[in-house]
Design a protein around this motif. Structure first.
Motif, short mmCIF file in Angstrom:
data_model
loop_
_atom_site.label_atom_id
_atom_site.label_comp_id
_atom_site.label_asym_id
_atom_site.label_seq_id
_atom_site.Cartn_x
_atom_site.Cartn_y
_atom_site.Cartn_z
N ARG A 190 -29.79 46.67 42.76
CA ARG A 190 -29.60 45.70 41.82
C ARG A 190 -29.32 46.12 40.39
NH1 ARG A 190 -33.98 41.05 43.62
NH2 ARG A 190 -33.22 40.82 45.59
N ILE A 191 -28.41 47.00 40.37
CA ILE A 191 -27.96 47.74 38.99
C ILE A 191 -27.27 46.76 38.40
CG2 ILE A 191 -26.36 49.58 37.96
CD1 ILE A 191 -26.88 51.06 40.69
N PRO A 192 -27.75 46.53 37.07
CA PRO A 192 -27.14 45.51 35.94
C PRO A 192 -25.66 45.43 35.76
CG PRO A 192 -29.16 46.28 35.37
CD PRO A 192 -28.80 47.18 36.28
N TYR A 193 -25.10 46.62 35.82
CA TYR A 193 -23.74 46.86 35.50
C TYR A 193 -23.05 47.79 36.50
CZ TYR A 193 -24.23 44.34 31.22
OH TYR A 193 -24.47 43.41 30.07
N TYR A 194 -21.88 47.58 37.10
CA TYR A 194 -21.31 48.58 38.03
C TYR A 194 -19.61 48.30 37.73
CZ TYR A 194 -19.40 49.86 42.68
OH TYR A 194 -18.80 50.33 43.68
N ILE A 197 -15.93 50.14 38.60
CA ILE A 197 -15.09 51.05 39.49
C ILE A 197 -13.72 51.25 38.75
CG2 ILE A 197 -13.74 50.75 41.81
CD1 ILE A 197 -15.76 48.32 42.48
N TYR A 198 -13.41 52.47 38.48
CA TYR A 198 -12.12 52.92 37.96
C TYR A 198 -11.15 53.34 39.30
CZ TYR A 198 -9.09 55.39 34.85
OH TYR A 198 -7.69 55.73 34.19
N LEU A 199 -10.02 52.81 39.23
CA LEU A 199 -9.04 53.32 40.18
C LEU A 199 -8.20 54.20 39.59
CD1 LEU A 199 -8.01 49.78 41.72
CD2 LEU A 199 -9.86 51.30 42.37
N ILE A 200 -8.42 55.56 40.07
CA ILE A 200 -7.59 56.54 39.08
C ILE A 200 -6.36 56.77 39.29
CG2 ILE A 200 -7.47 59.31 39.49
CD1 ILE A 200 -10.53 59.34 40.06
N LYS A 201 -5.68 56.08 40.57
CA LYS A 201 -4.26 56.30 40.86
C LYS A 201 -3.51 55.17 39.70
CE LYS A 201 -3.98 57.77 45.53
NZ LYS A 201 -3.63 57.63 47.05
N THR A 202 -4.13 53.93 39.78
CA THR A 202 -3.32 52.83 39.02
C THR A 202 -3.95 52.75 37.64
OG1 THR A 202 -4.86 51.30 39.95
CG2 THR A 202 -2.93 51.82 40.98
N HIS A 203 -4.99 53.27 37.18
CA HIS A 203 -5.70 53.34 35.93
C HIS A 203 -6.35 51.77 35.56
CE1 HIS A 203 -3.57 57.21 35.51
NE2 HIS A 203 -2.72 56.42 35.40
N GLU A 204 -6.74 51.12 36.90
CA GLU A 204 -7.56 49.87 36.62
C GLU A 204 -8.75 50.10 36.48
OE1 GLU A 204 -5.49 46.64 39.37
OE2 GLU A 204 -4.68 48.44 40.18
N LEU A 205 -9.43 49.21 35.92
CA LEU A 205 -10.93 49.18 35.73
C LEU A 205 -11.45 48.03 35.89
CD1 LEU A 205 -13.47 50.48 34.84
CD2 LEU A 205 -12.76 49.87 32.32
N GLU A 206 -12.29 47.58 36.99
CA GLU A 206 -13.08 46.78 37.29
C GLU A 206 -14.84 46.93 36.84
OE1 GLU A 206 -12.95 45.89 41.31
OE2 GLU A 206 -10.81 46.22 41.25
N VAL A 207 -15.24 45.74 36.18
CA VAL A 207 -16.67 46.02 35.48
C VAL A 207 -17.37 44.49 36.14
CG1 VAL A 207 -18.29 46.08 33.90
CG2 VAL A 207 -16.15 47.42 33.67
N TYR A 208 -18.44 44.92 36.74
CA TYR A 208 -19.16 43.71 37.20
C TYR A 208 -20.69 43.70 36.55
CZ TYR A 208 -15.89 43.97 41.10
OH TYR A 208 -14.59 43.73 41.82
N HIS A 209 -21.05 42.29 36.58
CA HIS A 209 -22.46 42.35 35.77
C HIS A 209 -23.31 41.59 36.73
CE1 HIS A 209 -25.03 40.35 32.43
NE2 HIS A 209 -25.54 41.39 33.00
N TRP A 210 -24.65 41.98 37.02
CA TRP A 210 -25.29 41.40 37.99
C TRP A 210 -26.15 40.26 37.24
CZ3 TRP A 210 -30.41 40.14 38.99
CH2 TRP A 210 -30.90 39.89 40.30
N VAL A 211 -25.92 39.11 37.72
CA VAL A 211 -26.56 37.60 37.06
C VAL A 211 -26.83 36.82 38.38
CG1 VAL A 211 -26.25 35.63 35.76
CG2 VAL A 211 -25.13 38.07 35.13
N ASP A 212 -27.84 36.32 38.45
CA ASP A 212 -28.51 35.42 39.14
C ASP A 212 -28.33 35.91 40.80
OD1 ASP A 212 -29.10 33.51 37.32
OD2 ASP A 212 -27.42 32.58 37.43
N GLY A 213 -28.69 37.05 41.03
CA GLY A 213 -28.77 37.71 42.33
C GLY A 213 -27.41 38.19 42.68
N ARG A 214 -26.33 38.16 41.91
CA ARG A 214 -25.01 38.75 42.73
C ARG A 214 -24.34 39.38 41.31
NH1 ARG A 214 -20.29 35.95 42.97
NH2 ARG A 214 -20.10 33.95 42.23
N TYR A 215 -23.32 39.98 41.90
CA TYR A 215 -22.36 40.53 40.79
C TYR A 215 -21.18 39.42 40.53
CZ TYR A 215 -23.88 45.39 40.96
OH TYR A 215 -24.56 46.66 40.66
N HIS A 216 -20.94 39.39 39.01
CA HIS A 216 -19.91 38.64 38.53
C HIS A 216 -18.66 39.49 37.76
CE1 HIS A 216 -22.02 34.76 39.22
NE2 HIS A 216 -23.17 35.47 39.11
#
Length: 273
Positions: A151-155, A157-176
């Motif tokens: 249950r890490i509050p912030y997760y 994922i950085y896609l090195i090939k495409t330089h895309e960044l996804e950031v998730y925030h843990w709220v109410d039992g799951r990542y948003h």
């Protein structure tokens, strides 16, 4: 007749970081991971000093987070490419950390970052833990472990090939999944920072990197960047003094008066004139 009782059998204590493997034997998957992790840590130093004036925090880079006991032990660990744990000592009993063991410290990492060499499917894997996996030697998905167990509050994922960044925030039992702000950054509000992608040169590699900004949108600089900036400021200040000296002398001021006006010594005025 006296009946003897069997002694109570006490199970062995859970192992600590010195008794658990510090590696699962896999290679770092690309040449960007190592400098990228250093860049994230170096530029965040002043922020962490402000957040933790007592120095109680730890940074992990490709180190195991042990969340359950398994055989072999490595199956009970995940190793984010970069993670930050607040309010824990950087060392344990004077020893460097070999891993982070949740059942010994309980403090959950605040943010974990994965640098994905592929398409991110491994980092987004939501396969849950099941009894079946115990017999077929299958690990649960990384995303599921971070979301449902640790249950890490912030997760991130950085896609090195495409330089895309996804950031998730843990709220109410799951990542948003978070949306970027107007600057294209993702706010990590409790830390007072933003995470985003920056194009530039670092350690002889010119490409796009993950970087931190403050909540006003100012890039957080590394130690070498700060030193370079300070040298540039000092050079500009010295050049301004060089330009001012002949002008002040030309209007009739003595060397002593010029030195006093510029807060320099007479020797410095002689050197710069």
């Amino acid at each position: 007749m006296t009946q003897s009782l069997d002694p109570t059998i006490v199970p062995p204590a859970f192992p600590d970081h010195t008794q658990l493997p510090e590696s699962d034997g896999t290679f770092v998957k690309n040449f960007q991971e190592h400098p990228q992790s250093i860049l994230l840590t170096d530029s965040l130093e002043s922020t962490l000093q402000t957040l933790h004036p007592d120095g109680q925090y730890a940074i992990g880079q490709d180190c195991g987070i042990y969340w359950r006991e398994t055989d072999p032990p490595e199956r009970g660990a995940e190793a984010p490419d970069w993670f930050y744990v607040p309010n824990v000592p950087p060392q344990l009993d004077g020893q460097y950390r070999r891993s982070y063991v949740l059942w010994r410290e309980y403090m959950v990492p605040f943010i974990a970052i994965e640098l994905a060499s592929g398409d991110g499917s491994e980092e987004r894997d939501k396969t849950p833990l099941s009894r079946v996996s115990e017999s077929v030697n299958q690990k649960p998905g990384k995303f599921w472990v971070y979301e449902q167990i640790i249950r890490i509050p912030y997760y991130a994922i950085y896609l090195i090939k495409t330089h895309e960044l996804e950031v998730y925030h843990w709220v109410d039992g799951r990542y948003h999944r978070l949306e970027p702000n107007d600057r294209g950054h993702y706010a990590i509000a409790p830390m007072g920072v933003e995470l985003g992608v920056w194009e530039g040169s670092y350690q002889n590699q010119t490409q796009q990197w993950l970087r931190w900004w403050d909540n006003q949108g100012n890039l957080l600089l590394t130690g070498s960047e700060l030193a370079k900036l300070e040298r540039q400021r000092a050079d500009r200040a010295e050049q301004n003094q060089r330009d001012a000296i002949p002008k002040l002398l030309s209007i009739g001021l003595s060397i002593e008066q010029v030195a006093e006006a510029l807060s320099l010594s007479v020797d410095d005025v002689e050197r710069l004139r």
